[in-house]
Design an enzyme around this catalytic site. Structure first.
Site, PDB file in Angstrom:
ATOM      1  N   ILE A 178      75.257   0.786 -72.521  1.00 14.84           N
ATOM      2  CA  ILE A 178      73.897   0.466 -72.067  1.00 14.84           C
ATOM      3  C   ILE A 178      73.014   0.105 -73.270  1.00 14.84           C
ATOM      4  O   ILE A 178      72.209  -0.820 -73.220  1.00 14.84           O
ATOM      5  CB  ILE A 178      73.309   1.634 -71.244  1.00 14.84           C
TER       6      ILE A 178
ATOM      7  N   ASP B 190      76.166   9.853 -87.203  1.00 15.96           N
ATOM      8  CA  ASP B 190      76.235  10.761 -86.061  1.00 15.96           C
ATOM      9  C   ASP B 190      74.922  11.545 -86.033  1.00 15.96           C
ATOM     10  O   ASP B 190      74.427  11.943 -87.089  1.00 15.96           O
ATOM     11  CB  ASP B 190      77.423  11.710 -86.257  1.00 15.96           C
TER      12      ASP B 190
ATOM     13  N   SER C 132      70.063  11.029 -65.969  1.00 12.08           N
ATOM     14  CA  SER C 132      71.113  10.664 -65.015  1.00 12.08           C
ATOM     15  C   SER C 132      70.829  11.223 -63.629  1.00 12.08           C
ATOM     16  O   SER C 132      70.196  12.283 -63.488  1.00 12.08           O
ATOM     17  CB  SER C 132      72.432  11.257 -65.519  1.00 12.08           C
TER      18      SER C 132
ATOM     19  N   TYR D  70      77.738  18.067 -67.502  1.00  9.18           N
ATOM     20  CA  TYR D  70      77.090  16.820 -67.906  1.00  9.18           C
ATOM     21  C   TYR D  70      75.663  16.766 -67.338  1.00  9.18           C
ATOM     22  O   TYR D  70      74.685  16.531 -68.063  1.00  9.18           O
ATOM     23  CB  TYR D  70      77.911  15.617 -67.426  1.00  9.18           C
TER      24      TYR D  70
ATOM     25  N   LYS E 285      71.521  17.010 -69.079  1.00  6.79           N
ATOM     26  CA  LYS E 285      70.393  16.096 -68.842  1.00  6.79           C
ATOM     27  C   LYS E 285      69.161  16.867 -68.360  1.00  6.79           C
ATOM     28  O   LYS E 285      68.036  16.564 -68.740  1.00  6.79           O
ATOM     29  CB  LYS E 285      70.785  15.009 -67.840  1.00  6.79           C
TER      30      LYS E 285
ATOM     31  N   PHE F 141      71.455   5.793 -62.068  1.00  6.88           N
ATOM     32  CA  PHE F 141      72.479   6.006 -61.051  1.00  6.88           C
ATOM     33  C   PHE F 141      73.776   5.409 -61.617  1.00  6.88           C
ATOM     34  O   PHE F 141      74.058   5.588 -62.785  1.00  6.88           O
ATOM     35  CB  PHE F 141      71.978   5.495 -59.691  1.00  6.88           C
TER      36      PHE F 141
END
Ligand code: UDP
Length: 329
Positions: free
Chosen positions: A17, A54, A120, A144, A148, A172
């Protein structure tokens, strides 16, 4: 409106993305800086001034922020696999939450206050209302999604005391590829449905598994709201311009407000590719909610977001073109 030479820093700007957003930002005349560890996936093409780093290396990140002094940070860098987060939860908390705290700490030291966060739909878990609005309860069903929610809580509390201005974009199911063919998904071991199905069509994977056919949906398979990556990139630019001009915090769903089942995706992939590949129905994959569809009223109203690529067939076509090109290299 933000000034045309506004400096924007993207973490994870070489990822899926992030790389598409970096390209669109460059097209819009923004100055783009990228921090990316190039793990576990990367784009071969970068838009912007690139630093291989990183986020765990807080001092080095601080140095880059001091040197570049971006006006805003778009934070894409994160691990993204639901099944992996179930197997290796600490890795996810360390990377997605721990490294975000380090980034925010470095931003505080340099005095950068504007932040766009890649959140998310996984924050909703199994929602009570479909399409799910941003006001729905946050009850993730996998680590996960928990990561978020945790970062969103940190941002909300910091914003309350004006330590940050932020927009959290709840993605989404992001899919598709750059229609100009330059960029696309670069995962080494893809877990996402559309890419896996295309790799089966290409013969790189022997068959596609459908994880669960006994969900409470019309055809028994899970339903997801697939959104084209270029429409999502556009949402980032609108969010950024809003934040820089209004300094108001926002949490926004990014989806089209309609869903497709796994079976519908499989038949569209077969139609687009012209390959009738092998499909095996297996048991449910842990951590999968039956239906996730966005209520996108808020993003359309506030940001005037108008999707341009809202067609499952086009999403799959663009990704297929990208996949076919990877063979040529
Ligand atoms: N899925 C599947 N086979 C695959 C990959 C995914 O049946 O090889 C299903 C998965 O169980 C989920 C949907 O496709 O119901 C979308 O999964 P994906 O991993 O693409 O995105 P997620 O919704 O987990 O973010």
């Amino acid at each position: 409106m933000a000034n045309l030479k506004t400096k924007v820093l993207l973490t994870g700007g070489a990822g899926y993305i992030g790389s598409h957003t970096a390209k669109l930002l460059t097209k819009h005349g923004y100055e783009v800086i990228i921090i990316d560890s190039l793990f576990p996936s990367q784009s071969k093409k970068f838009y912007g001034n690139f630093y291989k780093l990183d986020l765990a290396e807080e001092e080095k990140v601080l140095e880059v922020l001091r040197k570049e002094k971006p006006e805003i940070v778009l934070h894409f860098a994160a691990f993204i696999s639901v099944p992996e987060s179930i197997e290796k939860p600490f890795l996810y908390y360390e990377n997605n939450v721990g490294n975000t705290i380090k980034l925010l700490s470095a931003m505080k030291k340099v005095g950068i206050k504007n932040f766009i966060f890649s959140s998310s739909a996984a924050v909703y878990g199994i929602p009570d209302i479909i399409p799910v609005p941003e006001t729905a309860e946050l009850k993730p069903i996998n680590p996960y999604g928990e990561t978020k929610v945790m970062v969103e809580k940190i941002l909300k509390d910091m914003a309350r005391v004006k330590e940050i201005n932020y927009v959290s974009l709840r993605y989404f199911n992001v899919a598709g590829a750059d229609p100009e063919g330059e960029l696309g998904p670069t995962y080494k071991q893809p877990t996402h449905l559309i890419i896996r199905a295309l790799k089966v069509a290409k013969g790189e994977i022997p068959y596609l598994e459908i994880y669960g056919t006994d969900y409470p949906t019309p055809d028994g398979t899970c339903i997801r709201d697939y959104i084209h990556v270029m429409d999502l990139a556009e949402a980032h630019i609108l969010a950024m311009e809003y934040l820089l001009s209004k300094r108001e915090n926002l949490v926004l769903n990014c989806g089209y407000g309609r869903g497709f089942s796994v079976r519908e995706v499989v038949s569209t992939v077969k139609k687009v590719t012209g390959v009738d590949f092998k499909v095996i129905e297996t048991s449910r994959r842990p951590g999968d909610p039956p239906i996730l569809i966005a209520d996108n009223t808020k993003i359309k109203e506030i940001l005037k977001w108008r999707p341009k690529y809202n067609s499952l067939e086009d999403i799959i076509k663009d990704t297929w073109q990208w996949e076919l090109k990877q063979n040529e290299n």
